[in-house]
Design a protein around this motif. Structure first.
Motif, PDB file in Angstrom:
ATOM      1  N   GLY A 101     -31.270  39.706   1.051  1.00 60.28           N
ATOM      2  CA  GLY A 101     -29.833  39.509   1.099  1.00 60.28           C
ATOM      3  C   GLY A 101     -29.252  39.372   2.491  1.00 60.28           C
ATOM      4  O   GLY A 101     -28.022  39.348   2.654  1.00 60.28           O
ATOM      5  N   ARG A 102     -30.119  39.255   3.531  1.00 60.81           N
ATOM      6  CA  ARG A 102     -29.601  39.100   4.895  1.00 60.81           C
ATOM      7  C   ARG A 102     -28.936  37.741   5.058  1.00 60.81           C
ATOM      8  O   ARG A 102     -29.469  36.726   4.617  1.00 60.81           O
ATOM      9  N   ILE A 103     -27.789  37.740   5.728  1.00 63.30           N
ATOM     10  CA  ILE A 103     -27.131  36.483   6.068  1.00 63.30           C
ATOM     11  C   ILE A 103     -27.721  35.980   7.372  1.00 63.30           C
ATOM     12  O   ILE A 103     -27.644  36.648   8.407  1.00 63.30           O
ATOM     13  N   LEU A 104     -28.329  34.792   7.332  1.00 61.21           N
ATOM     14  CA  LEU A 104     -29.061  34.252   8.480  1.00 61.21           C
ATOM     15  C   LEU A 104     -28.200  33.380   9.376  1.00 61.21           C
ATOM     16  O   LEU A 104     -28.603  33.059  10.497  1.00 61.21           O
ATOM     17  N   GLY A 105     -27.056  32.993   8.916  1.00 65.23           N
ATOM     18  CA  GLY A 105     -26.172  32.149   9.710  1.00 65.23           C
ATOM     19  C   GLY A 105     -25.298  31.302   8.810  1.00 65.23           C
ATOM     20  O   GLY A 105     -25.347  31.415   7.575  1.00 65.23           O
ATOM     21  N   ARG A 106     -24.503  30.463   9.407  1.00 63.38           N
ATOM     22  CA  ARG A 106     -23.633  29.588   8.645  1.00 63.38           C
ATOM     23  C   ARG A 106     -23.437  28.283   9.392  1.00 63.38           C
ATOM     24  O   ARG A 106     -23.750  28.174  10.572  1.00 63.38           O
ATOM     25  N   MET A 107     -22.904  27.280   8.708  1.00 62.50           N
ATOM     26  CA  MET A 107     -22.546  26.012   9.341  1.00 62.50           C
ATOM     27  C   MET A 107     -21.322  25.455   8.646  1.00 62.50           C
ATOM     28  O   MET A 107     -21.099  25.690   7.457  1.00 62.50           O
ATOM     29  N   GLU A 108     -20.527  24.733   9.398  1.00 62.97           N
ATOM     30  CA  GLU A 108     -19.330  24.118   8.828  1.00 62.97           C
ATOM     31  C   GLU A 108     -19.731  22.919   7.984  1.00 62.97           C
ATOM     32  O   GLU A 108     -20.486  22.050   8.435  1.00 62.97           O
ATOM     33  N   GLY A 109     -19.236  22.876   6.775  1.00 57.21           N
ATOM     34  CA  GLY A 109     -19.559  21.767   5.884  1.00 57.21           C
ATOM     35  C   GLY A 109     -21.047  21.658   5.627  1.00 57.21           C
ATOM     36  O   GLY A 109     -21.725  22.635   5.365  1.00 57.21           O
ATOM     37  N   GLY A 110     -21.550  20.461   5.743  1.00 58.06           N
ATOM     38  CA  GLY A 110     -22.969  20.220   5.536  1.00 58.06           C
ATOM     39  C   GLY A 110     -23.754  20.108   6.823  1.00 58.06           C
ATOM     40  O   GLY A 110     -24.922  19.717   6.808  1.00 58.06           O
ATOM     41  N   GLY A 111     -23.119  20.407   7.962  1.00 55.54           N
ATOM     42  CA  GLY A 111     -23.831  20.403   9.228  1.00 55.54           C
ATOM     43  C   GLY A 111     -24.061  19.025   9.802  1.00 55.54           C
ATOM     44  O   GLY A 111     -23.382  18.052   9.466  1.00 55.54           O
ATOM     45  N   VAL A 112     -25.069  18.940  10.659  1.00 48.79           N
ATOM     46  CA  VAL A 112     -25.296  17.724  11.436  1.00 48.79           C
ATOM     47  C   VAL A 112     -25.658  16.538  10.537  1.00 48.79           C
ATOM     48  O   VAL A 112     -25.255  15.404  10.802  1.00 48.79           O
ATOM     49  N   MET A 113     -26.389  16.771   9.451  1.00 55.86           N
ATOM     50  CA  MET A 113     -26.798  15.655   8.608  1.00 55.86           C
ATOM     51  C   MET A 113     -25.641  15.133   7.751  1.00 55.86           C
ATOM     52  O   MET A 113     -25.626  13.963   7.389  1.00 55.86           O
ATOM     53  N   ASP A 114     -24.678  15.989   7.438  1.00 52.04           N
ATOM     54  CA  ASP A 114     -23.471  15.486   6.773  1.00 52.04           C
ATOM     55  C   ASP A 114     -22.684  14.582   7.718  1.00 52.04           C
ATOM     56  O   ASP A 114     -22.077  13.591   7.287  1.00 52.04           O
ATOM     57  N   LEU A 115     -22.693  14.936   9.004  1.00 48.65           N
ATOM     58  CA  LEU A 115     -22.034  14.086  10.003  1.00 48.65           C
ATOM     59  C   LEU A 115     -22.728  12.730  10.082  1.00 48.65           C
ATOM     60  O   LEU A 115     -22.070  11.676  10.121  1.00 48.65           O
ATOM     61  N   VAL A 116     -24.069  12.737  10.084  1.00 49.70           N
ATOM     62  CA  VAL A 116     -24.833  11.485  10.106  1.00 49.70           C
ATOM     63  C   VAL A 116     -24.499  10.645   8.870  1.00 49.70           C
ATOM     64  O   VAL A 116     -24.278   9.436   8.966  1.00 49.70           O
ATOM     65  N   ARG A 117     -24.426  11.297   7.706  1.00 50.05           N
ATOM     66  CA  ARG A 117     -24.098  10.580   6.465  1.00 50.05           C
ATOM     67  C   ARG A 117     -22.691   9.999   6.512  1.00 50.05           C
ATOM     68  O   ARG A 117     -22.457   8.865   6.075  1.00 50.05           O
ATOM     69  N   ASP A 118     -21.742  10.783   7.055  1.00 44.79           N
ATOM     70  CA  ASP A 118     -20.365  10.308   7.128  1.00 44.79           C
ATOM     71  C   ASP A 118     -20.228   9.131   8.095  1.00 44.79           C
ATOM     72  O   ASP A 118     -19.414   8.228   7.872  1.00 44.79           O
ATOM     73  N   ILE A 119     -21.003   9.140   9.182  1.00 41.47           N
ATOM     74  CA  ILE A 119     -20.997   7.995  10.096  1.00 41.47           C
ATOM     75  C   ILE A 119     -21.626   6.784   9.409  1.00 41.47           C
ATOM     76  O   ILE A 119     -21.123   5.658   9.508  1.00 41.47           O
ATOM     77  N   HIS A 120     -22.712   7.010   8.696  1.00 38.80           N
ATOM     78  CA  HIS A 120     -23.415   5.923   7.997  1.00 38.80           C
ATOM     79  C   HIS A 120     -22.500   5.246   6.985  1.00 38.80           C
ATOM     80  O   HIS A 120     -22.501   4.019   6.854  1.00 38.80           O
ATOM     81  N   SER A 121     -21.711   6.057   6.274  1.00 39.40           N
ATOM     82  CA  SER A 121     -20.824   5.505   5.243  1.00 39.40           C
ATOM     83  C   SER A 121     -19.417   5.242   5.764  1.00 39.40           C
ATOM     84  O   SER A 121     -18.543   4.817   4.990  1.00 39.40           O
ATOM     85  N   LEU A 122     -19.186   5.504   7.055  1.00 36.71           N
ATOM     86  CA  LEU A 122     -17.867   5.374   7.683  1.00 36.71           C
ATOM     87  C   LEU A 122     -16.821   6.226   6.967  1.00 36.71           C
ATOM     88  O   LEU A 122     -15.629   5.914   6.989  1.00 36.71           O
ATOM     89  N   ALA A 123     -17.277   7.331   6.343  1.00 42.53           N
ATOM     90  CA  ALA A 123     -16.356   8.224   5.633  1.00 42.53           C
ATOM     91  C   ALA A 123     -15.391   8.904   6.590  1.00 42.53           C
ATOM     92  O   ALA A 123     -14.339   9.386   6.169  1.00 42.53           O
ATOM     93  N   LEU A 124     -15.752   8.953   7.885  1.00 43.85           N
ATOM     94  CA  LEU A 124     -14.883   9.583   8.878  1.00 43.85           C
ATOM     95  C   LEU A 124     -13.533   8.881   8.970  1.00 43.85           C
ATOM     96  O   LEU A 124     -12.537   9.479   9.378  1.00 43.85           O
ATOM     97  N   THR A 125     -13.505   7.605   8.592  1.00 47.62           N
ATOM     98  CA  THR A 125     -12.255   6.838   8.667  1.00 47.62           C
ATOM     99  C   THR A 125     -11.528   6.778   7.323  1.00 47.62           C
ATOM    100  O   THR A 125     -10.551   6.035   7.195  1.00 47.62           O
TER     101      THR A 125
END
Length: 413
Positions: A101-125
């Protein structure tokens, strides 16, 4: 052909280059995540598992907000991911060791690969970017078809050749043409199978498949949240599930029910977001045939829907197969390497095209290719009409390009 191949390249070159790079990166999402978030993901194997409810309680204490999703990995050597959405709508993913049950860390949203996906799909715009992706994919199809026509061997012109020196135009023309001829089928496949993710064309395809009973089984409409929809296979995202009772079972019972139905590998459990909504269990899809979703009544624990690949219609199966192959998953490592080769060739085509354009300037000035013969114009017109009808947003951009060319001609006259 040459003229419109030239125009298509000018219009979509920068976006295609971005999509090639981000697409190649996304093929290796698991490996990249294990490198970037190694201390949060990788666990020593072995040990008994805690009840999922204890993991939920630990994250909710730390986050101060309710857990909305639980992602159980296919391997016991990885941490579980619990998703929390705050009142402001911001999503955070928490990594938890299921053994203690130890919490090992967290990340905002889906992290770096969600950013890559959003750039790939231009979802950022936003919606504009999604429609631009649709336009670019249509032009990429036009580039592939016209490129193949231009490079097709005729009158002693070889399709595969690399002649001349690097300082000359012939070398760059052969390099660009040979790369394009070799990779056109893969790039064309990537462009077509990427279309289901778009809102206009992909949404229309989804409705067409459903209307002709070629999609998923018929379901009642329910207000699924967007993260819940993203956990589902493509063909299950239109619509919802059967309503059920309120309260009753918890995540432990929901996961036991899933295990009893044979869902033991990687999957996402979406917790009910509102009274009357069921638990949703969606398997982690590697091959298209892995697609499966369970709806479990939150009141009684009964399975009200159990849908898998065999229940999908031919249209939904075709799209799911295309998506899995597009992501390099359907046929193992050979599939991923072939899609990677397509991305790298596309990037090289984007880099060689401007060099070739520079090499062919006349009298020190950049210029478009000369106008085609009447016969070639008829072929191009038919081709553009076909692509424009199949992909309406691309067709509108073709009309804009034609009007632009007509306007420039009038100004010159």
């Amino acid at each position: 052909m040459w003229r419109w191949h030239f125009y298509a390249g000018l219009i979509v070159l920068p976006v295609l280059a971005i999509m090639a790079v981000t697409g190649a990166l996304y093929l290796y999402k698991p490996e990249i995540e294990r490198i970037v978030y190694r201390d949060r993901i990788v666990l020593p194997p072995g040990g008994a598992m805690l009840a999922p409810s204890r993991l939920v309680a630990a994250v909710e204490r730390a986050a101060g907000a309710p857990v909305t999703q639980i992602v159980r990995p296919p391997s016991d050597g990885e941490s579980w991911r619990l998703r929390v959405r705050s009142d402001g709508g911001r999503a955070t993913t928490w990594f938890v060791d299921p053994h203690d049950g130890r919490i090992l860390g967290r990340m905002e949203g889906g992290g770096v690969m969600d950013l890559v996906r959003d750039i790939h799909s231009l979802a950022l715009t936003g919606p504009v970017g999604n429609r631009l992706v649709e336009v670019v994919a249509g032009w990429a199809i036009l580039l592939c078809v016209t490129g193949l026509y231009l490079r097709w061997p005729r009158r002693g012109q070889p399709a595969l050749a690399l002649r001349g020196r690097a300082s000359g135009r012939l070398f760059w023309r052969d390099l660009h043409g040979t790369l394009g001829f070799l990779s056109a089928a893969v790039i064309l496949f990537l462009a077509v199978t990427g279309m289901p993710w778009t809102e206009v064309w992909g949404g229309g395809l989804q409705r067409l498949v459903a209307a002709n009973n070629m999609g998923r089984p018929k379901l009642a409409e329910l207000p699924w949240t967007e993260p819940a929809k993203q956990a589902l296979p493509w063909s299950l995202r239109e619509g919802g599930a059967l309503p059920g009772g309120v309260g009753g079972i918890g995540v432990d019972e929901a996961m036991r029910t899933a295990a009893a139905r044979g869902v033991t590998g990687g999957y996402t459990l979406v917790l009910p977001a509102a009274p009357g909504l069921p638990y949703l269990v969606a398997t982690t899809v590697v091959r298209a045939q892995d697609a499966r979703a369970l709806m479990i009544d939150a009141g009684s624990g009964a399975v009200v829907q159990d849908m898998d690949w065999r229940m999908f219609g031919r249209g939904a199966q075709a799209v799911e197969w295309g998506i899995a192959t597009h992501q390099g998953q359907e046929y193992g490592e050979a599939n991923r390497l072939l899609m990677l080769a397509g991305c790298l060739c596309l990037l090289l085509l984007c880099l060689t095209a401007p060099v070739l354009w520079w090499k062919r300037r006349r009298n020190g000035r950049l210029a478009e290719p000369p106008a085609a013969t009447p016969a070639a114009k008829r072929v191009v017109a038919a081709l553009m009409l076909l692509v424009g009808l199949l992909f309406p947003l691309t067709g509108l951009s073709m009309v804009a390009a034609l009007l632009g060319e007509w306007g420039v001609g009038r100004m010159r006259a």
